[in-house]
Write an enzyme that holds these catalytic residues in place. Structure first.
Site, PDB file in Angstrom:
ATOM      1  N   LYS A 295       0.832  -1.201   0.000  1.00  0.00           N
ATOM      2  CA  LYS A 295       0.000   0.000   0.000  1.00  0.00           C
ATOM      3  C   LYS A 295       0.868   1.254   0.000  1.00  0.00           C
ATOM      4  O   LYS A 295       1.970   1.260   0.557  1.00  0.00           O
ATOM      5  CB  LYS A 295      -0.875   0.040   1.262  1.00  0.00           C
ATOM      6  CG  LYS A 295      -1.941  -1.022   1.371  1.00  0.00           C
ATOM      7  CD  LYS A 295      -2.700  -0.865   2.689  1.00  0.00           C
ATOM      8  CE  LYS A 295      -3.733  -1.951   2.889  1.00  0.00           C
ATOM      9  NZ  LYS A 295      -4.880  -1.825   1.984  1.00  0.00           N
TER      10      LYS A 295
ATOM     11  N   ARG B 193      -9.951 -11.783   2.887  1.00  0.00           N
ATOM     12  CA  ARG B 193     -10.778 -12.917   2.456  1.00  0.00           C
ATOM     13  C   ARG B 193     -10.057 -14.245   2.663  1.00  0.00           C
ATOM     14  O   ARG B 193     -10.696 -15.268   2.869  1.00  0.00           O
ATOM     15  CB  ARG B 193     -11.178 -12.725   0.994  1.00  0.00           C
ATOM     16  CG  ARG B 193     -10.044 -12.734   0.006  1.00  0.00           C
ATOM     17  CD  ARG B 193     -10.406 -12.091  -1.326  1.00  0.00           C
ATOM     18  NE  ARG B 193     -10.524 -10.641  -1.202  1.00  0.00           N
ATOM     19  CZ  ARG B 193     -10.863  -9.838  -2.215  1.00  0.00           C
ATOM     20  NH1 ARG B 193     -11.131 -10.349  -3.407  1.00  0.00           N
ATOM     21  NH2 ARG B 193     -10.940  -8.535  -2.042  1.00  0.00           N
TER      22      ARG B 193
END
Length: 431
Positions: free
Chosen positions: A208, A282
Site C-alpha cells: 500500500k 478474504r
C-alpha cells in the site's frame, strides 16, 4: 476537587436570532441549549455534541426534559473522542433504559477503543485476548474458548490465517469462542460469527501507499464489531448458543511473507491462487467460514473491513451488506432501522462467483480484470467457503467502522456502528 459540569438542555424552539439563522447551539447563564428544529433530531444532537467537545468542554450534565435513551446515546456518540477523558452526568432514565445505556457505554466504547489502539499495542494475540476478556466480563460462566496460533495453525490446516500471518514476527491467531448460555454442552449452535482481525495491513508485497496504509491499524474493525455485537446480544439476554471465530494476523513484508503466485490449499478442498497480497482479508476469513459451516448453524455472519470498493460505493456512512438470502437481508435492514444504524445492501449474484478465474487453482483471490465489481466479487469469494451460502449467510463489508478524519457528527477514529444492529438481529432470530 469539585468537577464543574456544563449544563446542556434540549429545546424544540429556534435559537434567538442573535445566534444566527438555524443555529444549532446557544449559550446562556444556565449553560448550553441544543435547538432541535430540523427533521433529524438524533443527528442534530450528535452534531451539537461534537461542537461542544470542539470548544474544549469535557464535563457536561444533561439537564431538563427530552433526554431519553436515544437522545442521550446520540449525544455520547458525538461527544466522545479518541483523546482525553470526558464525563457526562446523565439525565434520569427508567431502569431498563439506564441498564441499556450502561451496556452500550461499556461494549460499544470497548469496540471503539480497541479499533483505535495502535498496531504496536494490539497484535493478533492481544486482539483475541481482549475479545475473551470482554465476553468473560459479560457472562464468563457461559464462555469457553480456544486460541490457536503460529505453527499450530499450519499443523491444523488453517492455511489462510497461517499464510497471511507468517510474514510477521507476531504469530497469527485463530480465536474460537463458544458462548453457550444453555448449560447444555450438546446444545445446537444457533449462529456462528466470523471476524477479520488484521491488526496491521501493509498490503504485503502488493504494498500500500502511505496514504492508504496510515489507517490500517483499524483493519481489525470487523473482528471488534462482531465481538461487540455478540457481547451486546449477551448483555441483552441472548439465550442461544453462538460461536465466534476471529481470524487474526498482521499482513507484513518479510523474507517469509507470502507472494504473488502462491497457492493456498484449504481444508474444504478449495485451492486459491494469490494474485494480490493486499486481498488478504478474504484469505483469513475463509478459514473461519469453513469452521462456521461445519457447525451447521441457522445463521452465519461475517464482518470485515474487506474492500475499498465498498467504501467507494457507500462512503464511511454505511456498512455494506451482501447476501443471497433476501429475507435475511431484509431482517438485518429492519434491525438496523430499529437501532438507527446505517446499512446498505449491495449486489451479490450467482455470476459473481465465477468472476475469480485462475490458471493454476480453483479460485483467484481477486477478480479478473474484466470484472470490476470489487466488493461483490470479494463477497462471492467468501461464498465458496460457506457450505449453504444461499441461505442463512450475511457478509458485512464494514465501511462505516473508522474515519480517518473528524466530521460534523464524528471524531476521528472508530465509530462503533453496526454493533447494535447485529445484536438486534441475533436476538430477533434467536426468539
Amino acid at each position: 476537587m469539585t468537577t464543574e459540569f456544563m449544563l446542556v438542555t434540549l429545546s424544540n424552539q429556534s435559537a434567538d436570532a442573535r445566534w444566527g439563522e438555524k443555529a444549532l447551539l446557544s449559550t446562556g447563564a444556565e449553560g448550553m441549549t441544543i435547538h432541535l428544529t430540523g427533521k433529524d433530531k438524533l443527528g442534530s444532537i450528535q452534531r451539537a455534541a461534537r461542537k461542544i467537545d470542539g470548544q474544549g468542554i469535557k464535563n457536561v450534565k444533561l439537564a431538563g426534559d427530552g433526554w431519553d435513551l436515544e437522545n442521550s446515546w446520540a449525544f455520547w456518540q458525538g461527544f466522545r473522542g479518541p483523546k482525553g477523558k470526558r464525563s457526562v452526568e446523565w439525565a434520569p432514565l427508567p431502569a431498563a433504559e439506564s441498564k441499556e445505556l450502561e451496556q452500550r457505554l461499556k461494549i460499544v466504547d470497548w469496540v471503539r477503543d480497541t479499533i483505535n489502539m495502535s498496531a504496536e499495542e494490539l497484535g493478533p494475540e492481544q486482539l483475541a485476548t481482549r475479545a475473551v476478556d470482554l465476553m468473560c466480563d459479560i457472562g464468563c460462566e457461559a464462555v469457553s474458548y480456544r486460541i490457536t496460533k503460529g505453527e499450530d495453525l499450519r499443523e491444523q490446516n488453517y492455511a489462510g490465517i497461517h499464510t497471511v500471518g507468517r510474514g510477521s514476527d507476531r504469530s497469527p491467531v485463530l480465536l474460537a469462542l463458544d458462548f453457550n448460555p444453555t448449560g447444555n454442552p450438546e446444545a445446537p449452535v444457533f449462529a456462528c460469527l466470523v471476524g477479520k482481525g488484521i491488526t496491521f495491513d501493509t498490503g504485503g508485497y502488493s504494498l500500500k501507499q502511505s496514504a492508504f496504509m496510515d489507517s490500517m491499524k483499524a483493519d481489525m474493525g470487523g473482528a471488534a464489531t462482531i465481538t461487540g455485537a455478540l457481547a451486546l446480544a449477551a448483555a441483552r439476554g441472548l439465550k442461544q448458543r453462538v460461536k465466534l471465530y476471529l481470524c487474526c494476523a498482521d499482513n507484513m513484508v518479510s523474507g517469509n511473507a507470502f507472494k504473488l503466485g502462491d497457492i493456498i490449499r484449504y481444508r474444504n478442498g478449495k485451492t486459491v491462487e494469490v494474485m494480490n497480497t493486499d486481498a488478504e482479508g478474504r484469505l483469513v476469513l475463509a478459514d473461519g467460514l469453513i469452521d462456521a459451516s461445519a457447525q451447521n448453524p441457522q445463521l452465519i455472519i461475517d464482518c470485515a473491513t474487506l474492500t475499498g470498493a465498498a467504501k467507494t460505493a457507500v462512503g464511511n456512512d454505511y456498512h455494506a451488506l451482501f447476501s443471497f438470502d433476501d429475507a435475511l437481508a431484509q431482517e438485518l435492514l429492519a434491525s438496523a432501522a430499529a437501532e438507527q444504524e446505517p446499512f446498505w445492501r449491495l449486489p451479490l449474484a450467482e455470476f459473481h462467483r465465477s468472476q475469480l478465474p485462475s490458471n493454476f487453482a480453483e479460485l483467484n483471490n481477486v477478480a479478473g480484470p474484466a470484472y470490476t465489481a470489487g466488493a461483490s466479487t470479494a463477497a462471492a469469494f467468501l461464498s465458496h467457503f460457506v457450505t449453504n451460502y444461499q441461505q442463512g449467510w450475511l457478509h458485512i463489508d464494514c465501511s462505516a467502522t473508522y474515519r480517518k478524519g473528524a466530521v460534523d457528527q464524528w471524531s476521528a477514529g472508530a465509530t462503533g456502528l453496526g454493533v447494535r444492529a447485529l445484536a438486534n438481529l441475533l436476538l430477533s432470530k434467536a426468539r
